[in-house]
Design an enzyme around this catalytic site. Structure first.
Site, mmCIF file in Angstrom:
data_model
loop_
_atom_site.group_PDB
_atom_site.id
_atom_site.type_symbol
_atom_site.label_atom_id
_atom_site.label_comp_id
_atom_site.label_asym_id
_atom_site.label_seq_id
_atom_site.Cartn_x
_atom_site.Cartn_y
_atom_site.Cartn_z
ATOM 1 C CG ASP A 67 -0.310 -0.331 2.525
ATOM 2 O OD1 ASP A 67 0.931 -0.320 2.583
ATOM 3 O OD2 ASP A 67 -1.027 -0.588 3.498
ATOM 4 C CD GLU A 139 -8.832 1.771 7.571
ATOM 5 O OE1 GLU A 139 -8.805 0.850 8.420
ATOM 6 O OE2 GLU A 139 -8.195 2.829 7.708
#
Ligand code: PGA
Length: 236
Positions: A67, A139
């Site tokens: 990421d 998330e």
């Protein structure tokens, strides 16, 4: 999911690095998705020592960064690419074109995300765990088949990111390898150390498998190991 608890942090570092050397020996062309964060850094340092002493080689392997934060200048030391380069990539024998990162500052981010990753999927995915159970920047609430994409960070993740930066211009979004390609990886290692991870480790093992706890989805994976030290594994 196998839960493997090492007696000490040192045993955890040595154990995970030894597995990693084995995987590279068995498949020198290993394709890997690698995180940053603080958790894996001692393992990276051990792998650098292994390469220097001739006990491991990445010369035919390839790496993709898990990421990257958005709106962080390219030369910021807290940028995830820079962290991974400093602690691993620049110190091992990886070919320069075998290392891939998402660059959220470029206008073609959607296109980068679509093309990111090896053609056949990852052979090995290493992951840290966020205190809220996130994987990479997936998330809670991320779909199990979510692709690599731009994401908004949750407030707790933004606050936690402060430990990576020496300033307070914290990122609010980023780009992440999606849960789809993570869960399709051949082998996945979920890494957790320290007492601050004991609660989330317990929830990953005990709570219902649920997209609200992305790391719990790994319990459906056929070849996933949750690798913890004594402190992180104190409560399951
Ligand atoms: P950490 O981060 O390794 O720095 O604890 C893990 C994460 O938030 O994914």
């Amino acid at each position: 999911m196998n839960l493997i608890r090492f007696d000490s942090h040192r045993a955890w570092v040595r154990g995970v690095a030894s597995w990693w050397r084995d995987r590279l020996r068995l498949n020198p062309q290993l394709t890997m998705c690698l995180p940053t964060g603080l958790t894996p850094l001692p393992i990276y340092e051990e792998m650098v020592r292994s390469v220097r002493s001739g006990h491991a080689s990445f010369s035919q392997a390839s790496i993709w960064g898990l990421d990257e934060f958005g709106d962080i200048p390219r030369d910021d030391p807290g940028r995830l690419e820079n962290t991974l380069r400093r602690h691993l990539v620049d110190a091992i024998d990886l070919a320069p074109d075998a290392c891939h990162f998402l660059d959220p500052s470029r206008p073609d981010l959607d296109d980068q995300c679509r093309r990111f990753g090896p053609a056949g999927g990852f052979d090995l995915v290493l992951l840290g765990i966020g205190a809220n159970g996130h994987l990479g920047m997936n998330e809670p609430g991320s779909a199990a088949d979510s692709p690599t994409r731009r994401v908004e960070l949750h407030d707790s993740t933004i606050a936690a990111a402060a430990r990576y930066f020496d300033h307070d211009r914290l990122p609010r979004w980023g780009a992440t390898v999606g849960l789809g390609p993570i869960l399709s990886g051949n082998e996945v290692w979920l890494l957790a150390t320290g007492a601050s991870k004991a609660d989330i480790v317990r929830r990953i093992v005990r709570d219902e498998i649920n997209e609200e706890l992305p790391a719990s989805l790994l319990r459906r994976h056929a070849n996933c190991s949750l690798l913890v030290d004594a402190d992180a594994g104190a409560r399951p």
